[in-house]
Design a protein around this motif. Structure first.
Motif, PDB file in Angstrom:
ATOM      1  N   ARG A   1       0.812  -1.209   0.000  1.00  0.00           N
ATOM      2  CA  ARG A   1       0.000   0.000   0.000  1.00  0.00           C
ATOM      3  C   ARG A   1       0.855   1.274   0.000  1.00  0.00           C
ATOM      4  NH1 ARG A   1      -4.845   0.919   3.758  1.00  0.00           N
ATOM      5  NH2 ARG A   1      -5.286   2.313   2.024  1.00  0.00           N
ATOM      6  N   ALA A   2       1.664   1.464   1.051  1.00  0.00           N
ATOM      7  CA  ALA A   2       2.370   2.739   1.239  1.00  0.00           C
ATOM      8  C   ALA A   2       3.498   2.946   0.229  1.00  0.00           C
ATOM      9  CB  ALA A   2       2.920   2.832   2.660  1.00  0.00           C
ATOM     10  N   ILE A   3       4.113   1.864  -0.230  1.00  0.00           N
ATOM     11  CA  ILE A   3       5.142   2.027  -1.250  1.00  0.00           C
ATOM     12  C   ILE A   3       4.866   1.055  -2.389  1.00  0.00           C
ATOM     13  CG2 ILE A   3       6.884   2.837   0.406  1.00  0.00           C
ATOM     14  CD1 ILE A   3       8.230   0.159   0.217  1.00  0.00           C
ATOM     15  N   GLU A   4       5.564   1.257  -3.495  1.00  0.00           N
ATOM     16  CA  GLU A   4       5.304   0.464  -4.680  1.00  0.00           C
ATOM     17  C   GLU A   4       6.347  -0.637  -4.847  1.00  0.00           C
ATOM     18  OE1 GLU A   4       4.520   3.002  -8.031  1.00  0.00           O
ATOM     19  OE2 GLU A   4       2.665   3.551  -6.986  1.00  0.00           O
TER      20      GLU A   4
ATOM     21  N   GLU B   1       9.929   0.098  -5.318  1.00  0.00           N
ATOM     22  CA  GLU B   1      10.538   0.868  -4.240  1.00  0.00           C
ATOM     23  C   GLU B   1      10.992  -0.025  -3.071  1.00  0.00           C
ATOM     24  OE1 GLU B   1       7.968   4.924  -5.211  1.00  0.00           O
ATOM     25  OE2 GLU B   1       7.348   3.630  -3.557  1.00  0.00           O
TER      26      GLU B   1
ATOM     27  N   VAL C   1      13.391  -2.397  -1.545  1.00  0.00           N
ATOM     28  CA  VAL C   1      14.781  -2.784  -1.801  1.00  0.00           C
ATOM     29  C   VAL C   1      14.944  -4.239  -1.370  1.00  0.00           C
ATOM     30  CG1 VAL C   1      17.189  -2.318  -1.231  1.00  0.00           C
ATOM     31  CG2 VAL C   1      15.600  -0.424  -1.559  1.00  0.00           C
TER      32      VAL C   1
ATOM     33  N   ASP D   1      27.842  -1.906   1.276  1.00  0.00           N
ATOM     34  CA  ASP D   1      27.630  -0.538   1.734  1.00  0.00           C
ATOM     35  C   ASP D   1      26.388  -0.526   2.642  1.00  0.00           C
ATOM     36  OD1 ASP D   1      27.181   2.159   2.033  1.00  0.00           O
ATOM     37  OD2 ASP D   1      27.507   2.629  -0.085  1.00  0.00           O
ATOM     38  N   GLY D   2      26.571  -0.010   3.868  1.00  0.00           N
ATOM     39  CA  GLY D   2      25.497  -0.020   4.856  1.00  0.00           C
ATOM     40  C   GLY D   2      24.184   0.579   4.385  1.00  0.00           C
ATOM     41  N   GLN D   3      24.254   1.494   3.442  1.00  0.00           N
ATOM     42  CA  GLN D   3      23.025   2.131   2.977  1.00  0.00           C
ATOM     43  C   GLN D   3      22.027   1.127   2.411  1.00  0.00           C
ATOM     44  OE1 GLN D   3      25.006   4.411  -0.493  1.00  0.00           O
ATOM     45  NE2 GLN D   3      23.005   3.856  -1.309  1.00  0.00           N
TER      46      GLN D   3
ATOM     47  N   PHE E   1      20.194  -0.474   5.279  1.00  0.00           N
ATOM     48  CA  PHE E   1      19.234   0.513   5.766  1.00  0.00           C
ATOM     49  C   PHE E   1      18.042   0.595   4.822  1.00  0.00           C
ATOM     50  CE2 PHE E   1      17.297   4.660   6.026  1.00  0.00           C
ATOM     51  CZ  PHE E   1      17.187   4.867   7.388  1.00  0.00           C
ATOM     52  N   ALA E   2      18.307   0.671   3.541  1.00  0.00           N
ATOM     53  CA  ALA E   2      17.237   0.834   2.556  1.00  0.00           C
ATOM     54  C   ALA E   2      16.315  -0.390   2.534  1.00  0.00           C
ATOM     55  CB  ALA E   2      17.834   1.071   1.174  1.00  0.00           C
TER      56      ALA E   2
ATOM     57  N   ASN F   1      14.288  -0.122   5.820  1.00  0.00           N
ATOM     58  CA  ASN F   1      13.396   1.039   5.816  1.00  0.00           C
ATOM     59  C   ASN F   1      12.216   0.832   4.857  1.00  0.00           C
ATOM     60  OD1 ASN F   1      12.733   3.854   6.466  1.00  0.00           O
ATOM     61  ND2 ASN F   1      13.356   4.291   4.361  1.00  0.00           N
TER      62      ASN F   1
END
Lengths: 197, 197
Positions: free
Chosen positions: B70-73, B76, B78, B109-111, B114-115, B118
């Motif tokens: 719902r909130a993301i597609e 999106e 990851v 890479d930590g990102q 996180f992604a 998140n």
């Protein structure tokens, strides 16, 4: 009554320098709004103070910054690195493209703010091997397409091989993101491992 | 002496079910190592327990997950979303490609961790408008190319329009990342704004 426009020139010059110190990417338009004067006045002020226009300021700053990188490489820095004093502080700017926004909310996906801050934090560490251990971040307000996010990172503490890096990211004069990153310099550990083989 | 191989079958079946419950993406090879038996034994065990092979398990799980977003597609998220119970919990898997690693350390890479976490946290919220407010994350051990990171997110608290989401990410049975995300459901706020116009 004294209006914003009536601020005396020396006072305005002081403010202008302070604003640009906080955020070197303010355009003349931004500065005019912040100071409550015309763009022409800002241009005159800059000329008197011998401050180049924004594009020149950024170019000049960026020239040196990438050369100083150690722990990460140029293409791994998220955003444009415009200032880097290894072991101290750094500054990068991320221009928000449509592809970075979530379609439902049209808001910048938080992962980019994290990635900008995290890569900048790593860039500050004076070593060839740095890794993030923990991090605490706060998204202060939504960021939209076209906005420029200026992240400023500072090493606030160092203990042994551990560094605390604080990052504040602004759009113009608004804080949009704050982060604390605990980063480890693992170069000694890696050397030890290599020597034991 | 009793070796690992001597664990009786019913005990091994219990362990196998528990391992797959924690991480449905363990291959027969992974399971064989964990249980200290041959791959053939694992295959026989799975047959007896009527558990399909990893690839089948993932496919089956993934079929439904994306439909619930719902909130993301879909694009999106990851990683690959393989389980999603909106309002409760979800699970995604990220296969680490070389392009996601930092060249100096060869570490993910930590990102990306996180992604992954998140986006999974946002996916759980039963609304069309969700944004991350704050987050606290911890990188437990480096992750390398080719490894599969299984992130499991659970809503642990809800108060008004605020949700606390906890994410644990594992590679096999090792915890590599932990995160807490405070996510806001902003749908009411958006409705209010729209109605006031």
């Amino acid at each position: 009554m004294m209006g914003k426009n009536s601020v005396i020139k020396s006072e305005r010059h002081g403010l202008l320098i302070r604003y640009l110190n906080d955020n070197p990417f303010l355009t003349d338009d931004d500065l005019a709004q912040l100071l409550g004067v015309s763009i022409q006045t800002v241009r005159l002020d800059r000329a008197e103070l011998d401050i180049p226009e924004m594009r020149e300021r950024v170019k000049k700053a960026a020239r040196g910054a990438y050369q100083n990188l150690r722990a990460i490489e140029e293409h791994e820095v998220v955003g444009e690195l415009v200032d880097l004093e290894i072991g101290l502080q750094g500054l990068s700017i991320l221009t928000v493209g449509e592809e970075m926004t979530l379609r439902k909310t049209r808001v910048l996906d938080g992962q980019y703010l994290f990635a900008q801050a995290n890569s900048l934090a790593l860039a500050l560490i004076d070593t060839e091997v740095a890794l993030t251990g923990t991090s605490k971040v706060s998204f202060k307000r939504p960021v939209f397409r076209g906005e420029k996010v200026v992240a400023r990172a500072v090493i606030t503490r160092k203990k042994g091989n551990k560094y605390m890096v604080r990052v504040n990211s602004h759009v113009k004069d608004e804080l949009v993101f704050q982060g604390k990153f605990l980063v480890f310099d693992l170069s000694e550990e890696v050397n030890r491992l290599e020597n034991s083989h």
